[in-house]
Design an enzyme around this catalytic site. Structure first.
Site, PDB file in Angstrom:
ATOM      1  CB  THR A   1      -1.037  -0.032   1.145  1.00 29.93           C
ATOM      2  OG1 THR A   1      -2.061   0.914   0.855  1.00 29.93           O
ATOM      3  CG2 THR A   1      -0.441   0.275   2.514  1.00 29.93           C
TER       4      THR A   1
ATOM      5  CB  CYS B   1      -4.137   6.049   6.065  1.00 30.32           C
ATOM      6  SG  CYS B   1      -5.283   7.061   5.116  1.00 30.32           S
TER       7      CYS B   1
ATOM      8  CG  HIS C   1      -4.696   2.289   3.052  1.00 32.93           C
ATOM      9  ND1 HIS C   1      -3.636   2.588   2.229  1.00 32.93           N
ATOM     10  CD2 HIS C   1      -5.076   3.468   3.595  1.00 32.93           C
ATOM     11  CE1 HIS C   1      -3.398   3.893   2.273  1.00 32.93           C
ATOM     12  NE2 HIS C   1      -4.273   4.453   3.080  1.00 32.93           N
TER      13      HIS C   1
END
Lengths: 207, 176
Positions: free
Chosen positions: B38, B44, B61
């Protein structure tokens, strides 16, 4: 999958026109700031779903600088001004009168210079829209980041609370003599904000 | 020491491992030798769960801590409180065992600087806190963390060995 909203051409045309005037203003402001002639290519306006914009500007790991401002007043939303790493250094070189290639990293001075440029560009852009529409708009104190595009964008989206919406994306290219500064202007309007803008411009669908 | 054919084969395999991209507010699970990746975690949080016995691994994620603060939830993987149980059940579906799971987390950074920090903020911290709490409630131990700070991160899970690779701008690659 969420069904994609289709934005009628007449709105896109109106936005293109606003962008042209708004960023024309911004280019003039930049020229004053740099005390040099600045030209601008005709900006292109697009609407995107938020998921799509992560692949722009060079992808999620591309290093960029970002000036983040909140829009307040008659229209609420968030504005991001994003410059590629190279363009960031070029801006600093121009502003501090250095040779091309002199700046290879970002220090505190450079950070505040780019932040100020983003602030000035956004301010003059918004003033132009305000002048055309009679809408009152202010921008908040700018915030700054210099890092991976994806990390900056996702954080901005979370901070603005406009995930799930569509994003107005305006690509601008400023020229200063032979040098090119590539700036990317993102506006994340709050729900209803764009309608208010179109209304104020007197644009309605199907005209 | 002679290099063993097995090790050579492993090295070869590593070089050609297929990368599977995990988008924002998304999750992917695999039972094959893959690299789950990712890109650009900011505030995040990325969570990997890995079962070393079956070599089943997953990556989530997370964008936001708490789905209960929203009226409509169209993507459970967006939230720590819903995404983590979802990742867990997907891992189960691929044959991974909860008791074996090794959790690693990365991200939750404070990306922006300026006078106006308060309002964005601590979303990264809240994502980290909720991720830890949810894992604790599910009885999953966190083996390694690379969280906080003010830099964006790319997170990669290698399902051949459970290693997590962290890429950050301006610093060398780190393995946790």
């Amino acid at each position: 999958m969420i069904k994609k909203k289709v934005i009628p051409d007449v709105y896109i045309d109106a936005l293109q026109e606003i962008s042209n005037i708004g960023l024309g203003n911004a280019a003039t402001a930049l020229a004053e700031l740099l005390d040099k002639k600045v030209d601008m290519a005709v900006p292109k306006a697009f609407f995107f779903d938020v998921e799509e914009i992560f692949d722009m500007v060079g992808g999620p790991e591309e290093i960029v600088s970002c000036v983040f401002l909140n829009l307040e007043g008659d229209i609420h939303g968030t504005v991001l001004f994003i410059f590629t790493e190279r363009s960031t250094y070029r801006l600093i070189e121009m502003l501090t009168g250095q040779e091309v290639g002199n700046v290879t990293e970002l220090d505190v001075m450079g950070e505040s210079a780019v932040s100020e440029i983003g602030n000035v560009l956004t301010g003059s852009f918004m003033n132009a829209i305000g002048g055309m529409t009679g809408l009152r708009m202010n921008t908040s104190v700018p915030m700054f980041a210099f890092d991976m595009f994806g990390a900056i964008l996702s954080t901005s989206l979370v901070a603005s609370g406009h995930w799930d919406d569509q994003v107005l994306f305006i690509e601008t290219v400023f020229f200063q003599e032979t040098d090119e500064i590539r700036g990317h202007f993102f506006m994340l309007p709050e729900t209803g904000a764009l309608n208010r803008l179109f209304e104020a411009l007197g644009v309605t669908e199907g005209v | 020491m002679q290099s063993s054919p097995v090790r050579e084969a492993a090295a070869f395999q590593e070089a050609k491992l297929t990368e599977i991209q995990v988008g924002i507010a998304d999750l992917k699970v695999t039972a094959q030798p893959h690299r789950l990746i990712t890109l650009g975690l900011g505030s995040c949080v990325g969570l990997t769960l890995y079962d070393p016995a079956t070599r089943v691994g997953g990556l989530l994620h997370i964008m936001l801590p708490d789905s209960t603060q929203f009226n409509s939830v169209n993507k459970p993987a967006k939230f720590a409180d819903l995404g983590i149980p979802l990742l867990l059940s997907e891992i189960g579906r691929y044959g991974g065992k909860v008791n074996n799971l090794q959790a690693k987390i990365a991200g939750g950074a404070q990306m922006f600087s300026g006078l106006n920090e308060k309002f964005v903020l601590n979303i990264g911290e809240r994502n980290i806190a909720m991720t830890r709490q949810t894992l604790k409630n599910l009885g999953i131990r966190i083996m390694a963390e690379e969280v906080g700070g003010n830099r964006g991160r790319t997170m990669i899970l290698d399902t051949t060995n459970g290693q997590v690779i962290i890429r950050t701008v301006g610093t060398p690659v780190k393995v946790i």
